[in-house]
Design an enzyme around this catalytic site. Structure first.
Site, mmCIF file in Angstrom:
data_model
loop_
_atom_site.group_PDB
_atom_site.id
_atom_site.type_symbol
_atom_site.label_atom_id
_atom_site.label_comp_id
_atom_site.label_asym_id
_atom_site.label_seq_id
_atom_site.Cartn_x
_atom_site.Cartn_y
_atom_site.Cartn_z
ATOM 1 N N ALA A 158 0.839 -1.196 0.000
ATOM 2 C CA ALA A 158 0.000 0.000 0.000
ATOM 3 C C ALA A 158 0.875 1.248 0.000
ATOM 4 O O ALA A 158 2.028 1.219 0.422
ATOM 5 C CB ALA A 158 -0.918 0.004 1.224
ATOM 6 N N ASP A 159 0.299 2.330 -0.470
ATOM 7 C CA ASP A 159 0.947 3.641 -0.404
ATOM 8 C C ASP A 159 -0.122 4.670 -0.092
ATOM 9 O O ASP A 159 -1.213 4.641 -0.680
ATOM 10 C CB ASP A 159 1.648 3.978 -1.718
ATOM 11 C CG ASP A 159 2.486 5.240 -1.589
ATOM 12 O OD1 ASP A 159 3.441 5.233 -0.786
ATOM 13 O OD2 ASP A 159 2.177 6.239 -2.264
#
Length: 196
Positions: free
Chosen positions: A69-70
């Site tokens: 994830a970012d």
């Protein structure tokens, strides 16, 4: 349950992943997280999440499912990263003061065996209350803001800065859990029916 890697250096993401009961290992990927100003913010966080997952697959053969994830904090089309010092933290918090901003997370689930990719974006609107200058300075002095995008953490004393949110709380922390469950279902994994 397939062998799972969480491709993240974030202790908050690790803590949230542990809440799910999924057995996983944590692996910190070293990738370039820069992105072009011509790319939409949604596309940028998705691209970074995919690159983290791809790097984790290369570095960890034998693990079948990668979660990456970012997250970015955005105010009026400006991205707020992690502050480098007290002045930057105060500047960010002052800009967010009394305003609504967006927290956007791109999440990617990669099946390393089939190369199948499941991805989506989560957005949460966060509303800061009107803060006094001394509150901003006091929060910056607590030190919890320096490893967090936007210079605050909703799960800590940063909660006192926030009037309300519209959307997923866990997204603001850094790992939208309902989105994770949705992607796992797309990959054929139901956490309620899996022995993990």
């Amino acid at each position: 349950m397939k062998k799972v890697i969480l491709a993240s250096a974030s202790p908050r993401r690790v803590a949230l992943m542990k809440m799910t009961g999924i057995d996983f290992i944590q692996y910190s990927c070293e990738i370039d997280e820069e992105w072009s100003g011509n790319t939409s913010h949604e596309d940028a966080v998705m691209d970074i999440a995919r690159r983290k997952a791809a790097q984790a697959v290369v570095d960890n053969p034998g693990y079948e499912m990668i979660v990456a994830a970012d997250t970015v904090v955005m105010l009026e089309n400006k991205v707020f990263g992690k502050p480098g010092n007290r002045d930057e933290a105060i500047s960010m918090l002052t800009a967010l003061n009394g305003k609504e901003h967006l927290v956007i997370t791109g999440m990617c689930l990669m099946d390393s065996a089939s190369q199948a990719l499941y991805s989506a974006v989560e957005k949460t609107r966060v509303f800061f209350r009107r803060l006094e200058e001394y509150e901003i300075e006091a929060y910056a002095d607590r030190g919890e803001c320096y490893d967090k995008a936007g210079a605050y953490g909703i799960q800590g004393c940063g909660a006192f800065l926030i009037e309300r949110i519209d959307g997923c709380y866990y997204n603001v922390v850094g790992l939208p859990l309902n989105l994770l469950r949705s992607l796992l279902l797309q990959a054929g994994i139901d956490i309620w029916r899996t022995n993990h």
